[in-house]
Design a protein around this motif. Structure first.
Motif, PDB file in Angstrom:
ATOM      1  N   ILE A 167       0.853  -1.176   0.000  1.00  0.00           N
ATOM      2  CA  ILE A 167       0.000   0.000   0.000  1.00  0.00           C
ATOM      3  C   ILE A 167       0.896   1.235   0.000  1.00  0.00           C
ATOM      4  CG2 ILE A 167      -1.854   1.254   1.164  1.00  0.00           C
ATOM      5  CD1 ILE A 167      -2.689  -1.503   0.244  1.00  0.00           C
ATOM      6  N   ILE A 168       0.809   2.032  -1.023  1.00  0.00           N
ATOM      7  CA  ILE A 168       1.520   3.315  -1.073  1.00  0.00           C
ATOM      8  C   ILE A 168       0.484   4.384  -0.802  1.00  0.00           C
ATOM      9  CG2 ILE A 168       2.997   4.832  -2.422  1.00  0.00           C
ATOM     10  CD1 ILE A 168       4.136   2.011  -1.862  1.00  0.00           C
ATOM     11  N   ASN A 169       0.546   4.981   0.360  1.00  0.00           N
ATOM     12  CA  ASN A 169      -0.463   5.951   0.790  1.00  0.00           C
ATOM     13  C   ASN A 169       0.247   7.165   1.366  1.00  0.00           C
ATOM     14  OD1 ASN A 169      -2.758   7.276   1.575  1.00  0.00           O
ATOM     15  ND2 ASN A 169      -3.418   5.750   3.083  1.00  0.00           N
ATOM     16  N   GLN A 170       0.567   8.110   0.501  1.00  0.00           N
ATOM     17  CA  GLN A 170       1.263   9.327   0.871  1.00  0.00           C
ATOM     18  C   GLN A 170       0.517  10.523   0.289  1.00  0.00           C
ATOM     19  OE1 GLN A 170       5.167   8.714  -0.778  1.00  0.00           O
ATOM     20  NE2 GLN A 170       5.715   7.110   0.702  1.00  0.00           N
ATOM     21  N   PRO A 171       0.778  11.723   0.788  1.00  0.00           N
ATOM     22  CA  PRO A 171       0.093  12.900   0.235  1.00  0.00           C
ATOM     23  C   PRO A 171       0.269  12.988  -1.281  1.00  0.00           C
ATOM     24  CG  PRO A 171       1.244  13.477   2.254  1.00  0.00           C
ATOM     25  CD  PRO A 171       1.634  12.072   1.932  1.00  0.00           C
ATOM     26  N   GLY A 172      -0.853  12.992  -1.988  1.00  0.00           N
ATOM     27  CA  GLY A 172      -0.816  13.107  -3.438  1.00  0.00           C
ATOM     28  C   GLY A 172      -0.441  11.832  -4.162  1.00  0.00           C
ATOM     29  N   GLN A 173      -0.285  10.733  -3.427  1.00  0.00           N
ATOM     30  CA  GLN A 173       0.129   9.480  -4.063  1.00  0.00           C
ATOM     31  C   GLN A 173      -0.515   8.300  -3.339  1.00  0.00           C
ATOM     32  OE1 GLN A 173       4.290   8.398  -3.690  1.00  0.00           O
ATOM     33  NE2 GLN A 173       4.337   7.679  -5.823  1.00  0.00           N
ATOM     34  N   PHE A 174      -1.360   7.565  -4.054  1.00  0.00           N
ATOM     35  CA  PHE A 174      -1.978   6.386  -3.461  1.00  0.00           C
ATOM     36  C   PHE A 174      -2.164   5.327  -4.530  1.00  0.00           C
ATOM     37  CE2 PHE A 174      -5.917   3.908  -2.852  1.00  0.00           C
ATOM     38  CZ  PHE A 174      -5.535   3.203  -1.713  1.00  0.00           C
ATOM     39  N   TYR A 175      -1.653   4.121  -4.260  1.00  0.00           N
ATOM     40  CA  TYR A 175      -1.938   2.980  -5.114  1.00  0.00           C
ATOM     41  C   TYR A 175      -1.678   1.698  -4.346  1.00  0.00           C
ATOM     42  CZ  TYR A 175       3.088   3.467  -6.153  1.00  0.00           C
ATOM     43  OH  TYR A 175       4.451   3.614  -6.062  1.00  0.00           O
ATOM     44  N   ILE A 176      -2.272   0.617  -4.875  1.00  0.00           N
ATOM     45  CA  ILE A 176      -2.199  -0.699  -4.242  1.00  0.00           C
ATOM     46  C   ILE A 176      -1.555  -1.664  -5.225  1.00  0.00           C
ATOM     47  CG2 ILE A 176      -3.516  -2.546  -3.121  1.00  0.00           C
ATOM     48  CD1 ILE A 176      -5.862  -0.461  -2.938  1.00  0.00           C
ATOM     49  N   LEU A 177      -0.572  -2.420  -4.773  1.00  0.00           N
ATOM     50  CA  LEU A 177       0.086  -3.418  -5.597  1.00  0.00           C
ATOM     51  C   LEU A 177      -0.199  -4.803  -5.047  1.00  0.00           C
ATOM     52  CD1 LEU A 177       3.598  -1.734  -6.079  1.00  0.00           C
ATOM     53  CD2 LEU A 177       1.595  -1.618  -7.599  1.00  0.00           C
ATOM     54  N   ASP A 178      -0.622  -5.726  -5.916  1.00  0.00           N
ATOM     55  CA  ASP A 178      -0.842  -7.100  -5.485  1.00  0.00           C
ATOM     56  C   ASP A 178       0.500  -7.833  -5.378  1.00  0.00           C
ATOM     57  OD1 ASP A 178      -0.046  -7.945  -8.011  1.00  0.00           O
ATOM     58  OD2 ASP A 178      -2.055  -8.486  -8.674  1.00  0.00           O
ATOM     59  N   PRO A 179       0.526  -9.088  -4.940  1.00  0.00           N
ATOM     60  CA  PRO A 179       1.812  -9.780  -4.751  1.00  0.00           C
ATOM     61  C   PRO A 179       2.683  -9.860  -5.997  1.00  0.00           C
ATOM     62  CG  PRO A 179       0.057 -10.967  -3.643  1.00  0.00           C
ATOM     63  CD  PRO A 179      -0.601  -9.889  -4.434  1.00  0.00           C
ATOM     64  N   SER A 180       2.076  -9.796  -7.192  1.00  0.00           N
ATOM     65  CA  SER A 180       2.864  -9.846  -8.429  1.00  0.00           C
ATOM     66  C   SER A 180       3.378  -8.479  -8.844  1.00  0.00           C
ATOM     67  CB  SER A 180       2.009 -10.436  -9.561  1.00  0.00           C
ATOM     68  OG  SER A 180       0.945  -9.551  -9.899  1.00  0.00           O
ATOM     69  N   GLY A 181       3.000  -7.445  -8.113  1.00  0.00           N
ATOM     70  CA  GLY A 181       3.410  -6.088  -8.451  1.00  0.00           C
ATOM     71  C   GLY A 181       2.428  -5.347  -9.338  1.00  0.00           C
ATOM     72  N   LYS A 182       1.296  -5.976  -9.642  1.00  0.00           N
ATOM     73  CA  LYS A 182       0.285  -5.343 -10.477  1.00  0.00           C
ATOM     74  C   LYS A 182      -0.551  -4.371  -9.652  1.00  0.00           C
ATOM     75  CE  LYS A 182      -3.820  -6.437 -13.232  1.00  0.00           C
ATOM     76  NZ  LYS A 182      -4.712  -7.528 -13.718  1.00  0.00           N
ATOM     77  N   GLN A 183      -0.788  -3.189 -10.232  1.00  0.00           N
ATOM     78  CA  GLN A 183      -1.594  -2.191  -9.536  1.00  0.00           C
ATOM     79  C   GLN A 183      -3.071  -2.557  -9.645  1.00  0.00           C
ATOM     80  OE1 GLN A 183      -0.467   1.860 -10.287  1.00  0.00           O
ATOM     81  NE2 GLN A 183      -2.441   2.684  -9.634  1.00  0.00           N
ATOM     82  N   ILE A 184      -3.778  -2.483  -8.524  1.00  0.00           N
ATOM     83  CA  ILE A 184      -5.207  -2.752  -8.518  1.00  0.00           C
ATOM     84  C   ILE A 184      -5.950  -1.521  -8.017  1.00  0.00           C
ATOM     85  CG2 ILE A 184      -4.981  -5.246  -8.235  1.00  0.00           C
ATOM     86  CD1 ILE A 184      -5.443  -4.935  -5.285  1.00  0.00           C
ATOM     87  N   THR A 185      -7.203  -1.397  -8.416  1.00  0.00           N
ATOM     88  CA  THR A 185      -7.978  -0.198  -8.123  1.00  0.00           C
ATOM     89  C   THR A 185      -9.270  -0.571  -7.405  1.00  0.00           C
ATOM     90  OG1 THR A 185      -7.120   0.890 -10.110  1.00  0.00           O
ATOM     91  CG2 THR A 185      -9.099   1.834  -9.104  1.00  0.00           C
ATOM     92  N   PHE A 186      -9.564   0.160  -6.350  1.00  0.00           N
ATOM     93  CA  PHE A 186     -10.838   0.032  -5.664  1.00  0.00           C
ATOM     94  C   PHE A 186     -11.605   1.329  -5.839  1.00  0.00           C
ATOM     95  CE2 PHE A 186      -8.568  -3.000  -2.554  1.00  0.00           C
ATOM     96  CZ  PHE A 186      -8.844  -4.078  -3.363  1.00  0.00           C
ATOM     97  N   ASP A 187     -12.939   1.209  -5.892  1.00  0.00           N
ATOM     98  CA  ASP A 187     -13.795   2.365  -6.169  1.00  0.00           C
ATOM     99  C   ASP A 187     -14.737   2.580  -4.991  1.00  0.00           C
ATOM    100  OD1 ASP A 187     -15.760   4.173  -7.109  1.00  0.00           O
ATOM    101  OD2 ASP A 187     -15.422   3.518  -9.183  1.00  0.00           O
ATOM    102  N   PHE A 188     -14.620   3.729  -4.334  1.00  0.00           N
ATOM    103  CA  PHE A 188     -15.444   4.000  -3.158  1.00  0.00           C
ATOM    104  C   PHE A 188     -16.893   4.298  -3.542  1.00  0.00           C
ATOM    105  CE2 PHE A 188     -17.194   6.474   0.360  1.00  0.00           C
ATOM    106  CZ  PHE A 188     -16.812   5.698   1.442  1.00  0.00           C
ATOM    107  N   ILE A 189     -17.121   4.778  -4.772  1.00  0.00           N
ATOM    108  CA  ILE A 189     -18.472   5.149  -5.189  1.00  0.00           C
ATOM    109  C   ILE A 189     -19.207   3.952  -5.774  1.00  0.00           C
ATOM    110  CG2 ILE A 189     -19.872   6.665  -6.626  1.00  0.00           C
ATOM    111  CD1 ILE A 189     -18.349   8.073  -4.373  1.00  0.00           C
ATOM    112  N   ARG A 190     -18.583   3.285  -6.749  1.00  0.00           N
ATOM    113  CA  ARG A 190     -19.264   2.207  -7.456  1.00  0.00           C
ATOM    114  C   ARG A 190     -18.838   0.813  -6.990  1.00  0.00           C
ATOM    115  NH1 ARG A 190     -18.201   6.158 -11.197  1.00  0.00           N
ATOM    116  NH2 ARG A 190     -16.166   5.232 -11.644  1.00  0.00           N
ATOM    117  N   GLY A 191     -17.855   0.715  -6.125  1.00  0.00           N
ATOM    118  CA  GLY A 191     -17.362  -0.583  -5.682  1.00  0.00           C
ATOM    119  C   GLY A 191     -18.266  -1.247  -4.664  1.00  0.00           C
ATOM    120  N   GLY A 192     -17.944  -2.492  -4.350  1.00  0.00           N
ATOM    121  CA  GLY A 192     -18.703  -3.243  -3.372  1.00  0.00           C
ATOM    122  C   GLY A 192     -18.369  -2.838  -1.947  1.00  0.00           C
ATOM    123  N   PRO A 193     -19.077  -3.411  -0.964  1.00  0.00           N
ATOM    124  CA  PRO A 193     -18.894  -2.982   0.433  1.00  0.00           C
ATOM    125  C   PRO A 193     -17.493  -3.251   0.976  1.00  0.00           C
ATOM    126  CG  PRO A 193     -20.272  -4.947   0.308  1.00  0.00           C
ATOM    127  CD  PRO A 193     -20.128  -4.444  -1.084  1.00  0.00           C
TER     128      PRO A 193
END
Length: 298
Positions: free
Chosen positions: A254-280
């Motif tokens: 989890i890279i969570n810094q001011p102006g920079q946020f992304y999630i990397l899975d174990p293979s290094g692939k970036q994944i995206t979650f959506d707070f508006i349209r995503g699931g609970p």
């Protein structure tokens, strides 16, 4: 038994609760354990060896008069003993192990018997142990799974679905559409917040694990999102800690810094979650990472 017992005392008493005769063994065992939990305001430690039919429930630092134990447990134990061998053990005042058993006889009378090595009567037991001998190793294992999740004074407990057949057979199951776990009512009419509070740390970890690994978002996350939105009076700390442990276990970054946020899975692939349209589960995940909403203009 490690040594031969002698009968210290025995007498007979009537069975007053005839409805217990119609209850299946698993339900009687559950009611017995909950009754003893209430006596000692504690849940027991469990001893079980895989592949066997015997289950031991240990109430450490407990002590009780045998007359009170009999009054509270006699009818449940007598009816349960007609299905599964059941006994209460503990240390008698003289230091030897004492045993209490209750068995149904003809005419719905209960034979109440106390035994020990010396054969001397005793009126108190400490360090109580309940011994249950189920009719199969499968039923013993499933009963262990259920009893291991019961906490004293809880309104319900959450159990794995592999115990479902045993629970269905014994008429002791609550089911919720779309939930990962099945819920067993212990008192009253539980609500979704009771279901969430019944989850152990290991169960919460498993929920996060199947979300991150498989993308599953069972009903537990919908309940969690609802109460997280309400905020007041609901603690998210355990969910945050278990999420952090599972992220480390699965090697997510989890890279969570001011102006920079992304999630990397174990293979290094970036994944995206959506707070508006995503699931609970996505929404709860992001809520944990961004717990404070900063007003515009600041």
């Amino acid at each position: 038994m490690l040594y031969p017992y002698q009968t210290a005392e025995e007498h007979r008493a009537p069975l007053r609760e005839r409805a217990l005769l119609r209850q299946p063994a698993g339900l009687l065992a559950l009611e017995l354990v909950c009754t003893i939990n209430d006596l000692f305001t504690a849940a027991p430690s469990l001893l079980y060896q895989e592949g066997t039919k015997g289950l031991l429930l240990l109430y450490r630092d407990s002590a009780c008069d045998t007359s009170y134990l009999e009054e509270e447990c006699r009818e449940l134990m007598a009816c349960l003993s007609s299905h599964w061998e059941t006994a209460l053990y503990g240390t008698a005042p003289g230091g030897e192990t004492g045993e209490l058993t209750f068995h149904l006889e003809e005419g719905n009378r209960i034979l109440c018997r106390t035994r020990c090595v010396s054969g001397k009567p005793f009126d108190q037991l400490s360090g109580l142990c309940v011994k249950l001998e189920a009719d199969s190793s499968e039923h013993a294992a499933r009963l262990r799974d259920v009893l291991g999740q019961i906490r004293y004074n809880a309104r319900c407990c959450a159990v794995d679905r592999r115990a479902g057949a045993f629970l269905d057979e014994n008429e002791i199951l609550e089911d919720q559409d779309g939930s990962l776990y099945r819920y067993l009512t212990l008192e009253g009419d539980p609500s979704p917040i009771d279901y969430l509070q019944a989850l152990s740390l290991e169960q919460k970890q498993h929920l996060w694990r199947i979300f991150l690994q498989d993308g599953e978002q069972p009903m537990e996350f919908a309940w969690l999102h609802e109460f997280a939105q309400e905020g007041a009076g609901f603690c998210m700390m355990e969910w945050e800690l278990t999420l952090q442990q599972v992220l480390d276990e699965l090697e997510f970054q989890i890279i969570n810094q001011p102006g920079q946020f992304y999630i990397l899975d174990p293979s290094g692939k970036q994944i995206t979650f959506d707070f508006i349209r995503g699931g609970p589960a996505e929404k709860v995940f992001l809520k944990i990472l961004f717990p404070v909403v900063i007003p515009h203009g600041r």
